[in-house]
Design an enzyme around this catalytic site. Sequence first.
Site, PDB file in Angstrom:
ATOM      1  N   SER A  33      15.161  20.787 -16.680  1.00 25.90           N
ATOM      2  CA  SER A  33      13.867  21.797 -16.753  1.00 25.90           C
ATOM      3  C   SER A  33      14.436  22.903 -17.728  1.00 25.90           C
ATOM      4  O   SER A  33      15.304  23.446 -17.312  1.00 25.90           O
ATOM      5  CB  SER A  33      13.187  22.057 -15.632  1.00 25.90           C
ATOM      6  OG  SER A  33      12.478  23.407 -15.775  1.00 25.90           O
ATOM      7  N   HIS A  49       0.861  -1.378   0.028  1.00 26.73           N
ATOM      8  CA  HIS A  49       0.058  -0.058  -0.090  1.00 26.73           C
ATOM      9  C   HIS A  49       0.834   1.153  -0.064  1.00 26.73           C
ATOM     10  O   HIS A  49       0.682   2.310   0.465  1.00 26.73           O
ATOM     11  CB  HIS A  49      -1.042  -0.120   1.142  1.00 26.73           C
ATOM     12  CG  HIS A  49      -1.852  -1.167   1.450  1.00 26.73           C
ATOM     13  ND1 HIS A  49      -2.910  -1.511   0.989  1.00 26.73           N
ATOM     14  CD2 HIS A  49      -1.149  -2.228   2.069  1.00 26.73           C
ATOM     15  CE1 HIS A  49      -3.511  -2.346   1.383  1.00 26.73           C
ATOM     16  NE2 HIS A  49      -2.384  -3.296   2.137  1.00 26.73           N
ATOM     17  N   LYS A 108      16.171  20.878 -11.596  1.00 26.65           N
ATOM     18  CA  LYS A 108      15.533  19.835 -11.811  1.00 26.65           C
ATOM     19  C   LYS A 108      16.337  18.774 -12.487  1.00 26.65           C
ATOM     20  O   LYS A 108      17.134  18.963 -13.188  1.00 26.65           O
ATOM     21  CB  LYS A 108      14.167  20.057 -12.591  1.00 26.65           C
ATOM     22  CG  LYS A 108      13.182  20.800 -11.967  1.00 26.65           C
ATOM     23  CD  LYS A 108      12.461  19.908 -10.901  1.00 26.65           C
ATOM     24  CE  LYS A 108      11.813  18.560 -11.187  1.00 26.65           C
ATOM     25  NZ  LYS A 108      10.355  19.001 -11.762  1.00 26.65           N
ATOM     26  N   GLU A 136       9.836   7.877 -17.045  1.00 26.59           N
ATOM     27  CA  GLU A 136       8.473   8.256 -17.232  1.00 26.59           C
ATOM     28  C   GLU A 136       7.890   7.857 -18.542  1.00 26.59           C
ATOM     29  O   GLU A 136       6.773   7.402 -18.865  1.00 26.59           O
ATOM     30  CB  GLU A 136       8.149   9.681 -17.157  1.00 26.59           C
ATOM     31  CG  GLU A 136       8.475   9.912 -15.630  1.00 26.59           C
ATOM     32  CD  GLU A 136       8.744  11.685 -15.517  1.00 26.59           C
ATOM     33  OE1 GLU A 136       7.825  12.218 -14.765  1.00 26.59           O
ATOM     34  OE2 GLU A 136       9.609  12.095 -16.316  1.00 26.59           O
TER      35      GLU A 136
END
Length: 478
Positions: A291, A164, A297, A304
């Site tokens: 970024s 979980h 970043k 992804e």
Amino acid sequence: MSSSNTGKVVQATYGGRFAEGPSALMLRFSESVSFDARLAPFDIAGSKAHAAMLARCGMLSTGERDAIHAGLDQILAEINAGRFEWRTALEDVHMNIEQALTARVPAAAKLHTARSRNDQVATDMRLFLKDAAGRVRAALRALVGVLLDLAEGAQAVLIPGYTHLQRAQPVSAAHHLLAYVEMFARDLERFGEFAKRANVCPLGSGAIAGTTLPIDREFAASLLGFTDAAGRPRVTGNSMDAVADRDLFVEFASHCALCGVHFSRVAEDLILWSSAEFGFAVMTEAFTTGSSLMPQKKNPDSLELLRGKSARLQGNLHTLLTLTKGLPLTYNRDLQEDKPPVFDSFDTVLLSLEVLRETLRGMRFNPARCAGAVADPLLLATDLADYLVRKGVPFRAAHHVIGTLVALSEKQGVPLDKLSLEQVRAVDGHFDADWVDVFDLGTAMRARERTGMPGPRQTAGQLARWRKHLDADAEAGA
Ligand code: ARG
């Protein structure tokens, strides 16, 4: 073949029945050469085997066979060199090659004897799928190899395992990585079984009902490598099924989709691990991006994208299931749409496996962050219940006792392992002074040495087992 600027073309392959050819719009709509040209090596192998079979059965002279073979070799060389002129007007890879051959070798007019594009494309695709399965398997082996290397170095790194997405119990990072090995090893097995099922030759099924001519299907099948372990040819058993069946396409896309689910789940773990909140792992710069606006970043884009590509793989599977579900037997032109999803699944899965492998290769664990997280004593609450079980307390009662202690530690703002002996004995009299020994992580891991558990000897054993398995699989070359 004749061609004009209006796009009206009378196909030499079926022109007899037609006064004029399809419209330019129809050609643009119906062509498949823009995506099936990649079948050329398989189509040529199929045609060479077919020509050899025709010669063996007396339908071509050996001279004609040899001229056809030489012409096909020449065409393949031109295709490989990028010098072959693909013509949309000729619809597909099969007609492009056949017509180019006929222009060079007059005997090629006999090549389509006892053959249809229906059994031809079915054969091409089985050859393609066998080859594709082999390539995907090689990529899977390489990925598993990198996972094993990573696990080898992470045997001493302990991290919380999660259910979980809440901290559950301690595991070694190696054990976590070996879970991925299990997943990809199943994919490896699946593609291996798939390749065996693909290994049956449809050639000779003709358009739907075979042929009246005296062909030798087994001979052609043998030449194309559709043989069993004993070298016996394997041919399809029903001409109608052979030209209508697309099960293998669906299966291949399904195996790719499931493999995609696996690399997507791995990617999700690594995205979490590389976040500031977890900080368990550091990604190599080569597979991250910055970024354009936020200078700090370092985004895990490869991971992804892997997660995103897996959606595509599922879409391809769905396309194929929907494409085939309502079709009457046998071949329908709808089936031309079967190739783009298969090719896309193959390309996507192959590239993704490579990217995941390289992303993993460059990944490093952050031992300090892992140690900090795994030091949470609550991860050993279950071990504490087991402590009471060893003292004769029924597990349900022990579970309740430890739950009470967890609530107490929360209420008092004291870590579970820092409660006093008096405090814990007040909840249950079975606790002795050794109760705090439960919180030694080394002891906790060494207590988990049965098959499949994360104990250090067990993990080392699993690593060795997988290395052996991988070597044997590569050896078998399947
Ligand atoms: N390009 C066609 C396909 O991929 C080849 C088979 C054509 N057969 C036919 N009967 N039109 O499906």
